[in-house]
Design a protein around this motif. Structure first.
Motif, PDB file in Angstrom:
ATOM      1  N   ARG A  17       0.833  -1.204   0.000  1.00 33.85           N
ATOM      2  CA  ARG A  17       0.000   0.000   0.000  1.00 33.85           C
ATOM      3  C   ARG A  17       0.868   1.254   0.000  1.00 33.85           C
ATOM      4  O   ARG A  17       0.645   2.188  -0.769  1.00 33.85           O
ATOM      5  CB  ARG A  17      -0.910   0.007   1.221  1.00 33.85           C
ATOM      6  N   ASP A  18       1.881   1.289   0.857  1.00 34.26           N
ATOM      7  CA  ASP A  18       2.762   2.457   0.920  1.00 34.26           C
ATOM      8  C   ASP A  18       3.513   2.664  -0.391  1.00 34.26           C
ATOM      9  O   ASP A  18       3.730   3.801  -0.811  1.00 34.26           O
ATOM     10  CB  ASP A  18       3.739   2.335   2.087  1.00 34.26           C
ATOM     11  N   GLN A  19       3.905   1.580  -1.041  1.00 36.22           N
ATOM     12  CA  GLN A  19       4.581   1.700  -2.332  1.00 36.22           C
ATOM     13  C   GLN A  19       3.644   2.322  -3.377  1.00 36.22           C
ATOM     14  O   GLN A  19       4.022   3.261  -4.084  1.00 36.22           O
ATOM     15  CB  GLN A  19       5.064   0.324  -2.807  1.00 36.22           C
ATOM     16  N   PHE A  20       2.427   1.813  -3.469  1.00 41.23           N
ATOM     17  CA  PHE A  20       1.458   2.372  -4.407  1.00 41.23           C
ATOM     18  C   PHE A  20       1.134   3.827  -4.051  1.00 41.23           C
ATOM     19  O   PHE A  20       0.970   4.669  -4.933  1.00 41.23           O
ATOM     20  CB  PHE A  20       0.170   1.549  -4.424  1.00 41.23           C
ATOM     21  N   TRP A  21       1.041   4.119  -2.764  1.00 41.29           N
ATOM     22  CA  TRP A  21       0.705   5.460  -2.297  1.00 41.29           C
ATOM     23  C   TRP A  21       1.802   6.454  -2.693  1.00 41.29           C
ATOM     24  O   TRP A  21       1.533   7.551  -3.155  1.00 41.29           O
ATOM     25  CB  TRP A  21       0.526   5.425  -0.795  1.00 41.29           C
ATOM     26  N   ASP A  22       3.042   6.050  -2.505  1.00 43.41           N
ATOM     27  CA  ASP A  22       4.163   6.948  -2.793  1.00 43.41           C
ATOM     28  C   ASP A  22       4.430   7.110  -4.289  1.00 43.41           C
ATOM     29  O   ASP A  22       4.757   8.204  -4.748  1.00 43.41           O
ATOM     30  CB  ASP A  22       5.432   6.450  -2.103  1.00 43.41           C
ATOM     31  N   ALA A  23       4.303   6.030  -5.062  1.00 44.55           N
ATOM     32  CA  ALA A  23       4.695   6.067  -6.474  1.00 44.55           C
ATOM     33  C   ALA A  23       3.520   6.088  -7.442  1.00 44.55           C
ATOM     34  O   ALA A  23       3.685   6.482  -8.590  1.00 44.55           O
ATOM     35  CB  ALA A  23       5.582   4.861  -6.790  1.00 44.55           C
ATOM     36  N   GLY A  24       2.353   5.633  -6.993  1.00 46.06           N
ATOM     37  CA  GLY A  24       1.231   5.472  -7.903  1.00 46.06           C
ATOM     38  C   GLY A  24       1.221   4.057  -8.465  1.00 46.06           C
ATOM     39  O   GLY A  24       2.194   3.313  -8.355  1.00 46.06           O
ATOM     40  N   THR A  28       4.612   1.796 -10.188  1.00 42.77           N
ATOM     41  CA  THR A  28       5.040   0.700  -9.315  1.00 42.77           C
ATOM     42  C   THR A  28       5.167  -0.565 -10.148  1.00 42.77           C
ATOM     43  O   THR A  28       4.192  -1.051 -10.711  1.00 42.77           O
ATOM     44  CB  THR A  28       4.040   0.482  -8.172  1.00 42.77           C
ATOM     45  N   SER A  29       6.377  -1.088 -10.224  1.00 41.29           N
ATOM     46  CA  SER A  29       6.624  -2.313 -10.997  1.00 41.29           C
ATOM     47  C   SER A  29       6.425  -3.539 -10.109  1.00 41.29           C
ATOM     48  O   SER A  29       6.384  -3.444  -8.877  1.00 41.29           O
ATOM     49  CB  SER A  29       8.054  -2.297 -11.540  1.00 41.29           C
ATOM     50  N   LEU A  30       6.353  -4.682 -10.753  1.00 42.02           N
ATOM     51  CA  LEU A  30       6.283  -5.926  -9.997  1.00 42.02           C
ATOM     52  C   LEU A  30       7.534  -6.090  -9.144  1.00 42.02           C
ATOM     53  O   LEU A  30       7.467  -6.580  -8.018  1.00 42.02           O
ATOM     54  CB  LEU A  30       6.110  -7.118 -10.945  1.00 42.02           C
ATOM     55  N   GLU A  31       8.678  -5.647  -9.664  1.00 40.38           N
ATOM     56  CA  GLU A  31       9.929  -5.713  -8.896  1.00 40.38           C
ATOM     57  C   GLU A  31       9.826  -4.850  -7.640  1.00 40.38           C
ATOM     58  O   GLU A  31      10.322  -5.239  -6.573  1.00 40.38           O
ATOM     59  CB  GLU A  31      11.113  -5.266  -9.764  1.00 40.38           C
ATOM     60  N   ASP A  32       9.204  -3.676  -7.741  1.00 41.37           N
ATOM     61  CA  ASP A  32       8.991  -2.825  -6.568  1.00 41.37           C
ATOM     62  C   ASP A  32       8.141  -3.552  -5.537  1.00 41.37           C
ATOM     63  O   ASP A  32       8.434  -3.539  -4.337  1.00 41.37           O
ATOM     64  CB  ASP A  32       8.285  -1.515  -6.956  1.00 41.37           C
ATOM     65  N   VAL A  33       7.073  -4.190  -6.009  1.00 41.82           N
ATOM     66  CA  VAL A  33       6.172  -4.909  -5.114  1.00 41.82           C
ATOM     67  C   VAL A  33       6.917  -6.050  -4.425  1.00 41.82           C
ATOM     68  O   VAL A  33       6.783  -6.263  -3.210  1.00 41.82           O
ATOM     69  CB  VAL A  33       4.940  -5.428  -5.883  1.00 41.82           C
ATOM     70  N   MET A  34       7.728  -6.784  -5.186  1.00 45.27           N
ATOM     71  CA  MET A  34       8.497  -7.884  -4.596  1.00 45.27           C
ATOM     72  C   MET A  34       9.502  -7.347  -3.575  1.00 45.27           C
ATOM     73  O   MET A  34       9.675  -7.922  -2.491  1.00 45.27           O
ATOM     74  CB  MET A  34       9.203  -8.683  -5.700  1.00 45.27           C
ATOM     75  N   ARG A  35      10.144  -6.223  -3.884  1.00 41.87           N
ATOM     76  CA  ARG A  35      11.147  -5.646  -2.981  1.00 41.87           C
ATOM     77  C   ARG A  35      10.525  -5.226  -1.658  1.00 41.87           C
ATOM     78  O   ARG A  35      11.008  -5.576  -0.589  1.00 41.87           O
ATOM     79  CB  ARG A  35      11.815  -4.441  -3.657  1.00 41.87           C
ATOM     80  N   LYS A  51      -0.778  -8.041 -10.002  1.00 33.84           N
ATOM     81  CA  LYS A  51      -0.513  -6.711  -9.435  1.00 33.84           C
ATOM     82  C   LYS A  51      -1.813  -5.938  -9.236  1.00 33.84           C
ATOM     83  O   LYS A  51      -2.010  -5.281  -8.201  1.00 33.84           O
ATOM     84  CB  LYS A  51       0.437  -5.940 -10.365  1.00 33.84           C
ATOM     85  N   HIS A  52      -2.713  -6.026 -10.191  1.00 39.60           N
ATOM     86  CA  HIS A  52      -3.966  -5.281 -10.096  1.00 39.60           C
ATOM     87  C   HIS A  52      -4.811  -5.756  -8.921  1.00 39.60           C
ATOM     88  O   HIS A  52      -5.368  -4.942  -8.173  1.00 39.60           O
ATOM     89  CB  HIS A  52      -4.745  -5.415 -11.415  1.00 39.60           C
ATOM     90  N   GLN A  53      -4.916  -7.059  -8.746  1.00 45.00           N
ATOM     91  CA  GLN A  53      -5.700  -7.593  -7.628  1.00 45.00           C
ATOM     92  C   GLN A  53      -5.062  -7.240  -6.288  1.00 45.00           C
ATOM     93  O   GLN A  53      -5.761  -6.920  -5.314  1.00 45.00           O
ATOM     94  CB  GLN A  53      -5.876  -9.112  -7.774  1.00 45.00           C
TER      95      GLN A  53
END
Length: 196
Positions: A17-24, A28-35, A51-53
């Motif tokens: 959530r914080d990643q999506f909030w900060d970057a949109g 936000t890439s799948l790599e960002d989500v994994m990190r 990623k969408h779900q």
């Protein structure tokens, strides 16, 4: 037999959530989500889907928590008018004044995605309708306490307060000075809330 999950789902949702909030969403890439989650692609897909779900789950978690917090603020206010004022001023009430630049995840996501993503649009509508209902309940309480005119329509007033609050959110995203943003919020509250 499937193996039990070896991670804290709420922690993962919070980090994502914080990643999506900060970057949109788009940035936000799948790599960002994994990190940020600490999970591999297979674990993420197995637990949350694509990623969408995952984004929709994080967004729903954010809005549900926000509604719980809003209800607590409104219900605990000594007078309903105080709760309504706190609602309008929420975008500028965070300590340190950093929150206005970040905005609201729901508002940010609505601006970014609602025109092209029917699921985000549906979540935005659900969220804003639920927020309106909570604020309208508080307006009714304020009417009972004599602080809001009895002939005011609670839903209409709640929507006006929500529009004012979201306007502050938007203005905060532009980098408006926190003192000016606070003064704007106070002016909105004074104009929309008789006796405030």
């Amino acid at each position: 037999m499937a193996r039990p999950r070896q991670f804290d789902e709420e922690r993962v949702l919070h980090a994502v959530r914080d990643q999506f909030w900060d970057a949109g969403y788009a940035a936000t890439s799948l790599e960002d989500v994994m990190r940020v989650s600490g999970l591999g692609k297979g674990s993420l897909y197995a637990a949350f889907g694509d990623k969408h779900q995952l984004f929709l789950r994080a967004l729903r978690s954010y809005t549900d928590a926000g509604h719980g917090y809003l209800r607590a603020v409104l219900d605990s206010a000594p007078r309903a008018l105080d709760g309504l004022r706190a609602f309008v001023m929420a975008p500028v009430s965070e300590p340190g004044g950093a929150a206005p630049r970040r905005g609201c995840l729901m508002a940010n996501s609505t601006c970014e995605l609602a025109a092209a993503d029917p699921e985000v649009l549906a979540e935005a509508r659900r969220t804003y309708e639920a927020t309106t209902a909570l604020v309208a309940e508080c307006v009714v309480r304020a009417q009972g306490e004599g602080d809001v005119p009895a002939d005011a329509d609670p839903i209409e007033m709640a929507r006006a307060l929500l529009a004012a609050q979201q306007g502050l959110v938007f203005m905060g995203r532009t980098g408006l000075n926190i003192d000016e943003l606070t003064a704007t919020g106070r002016s909105l509250a004074a104009q929309l809330l008789p006796g405030a």
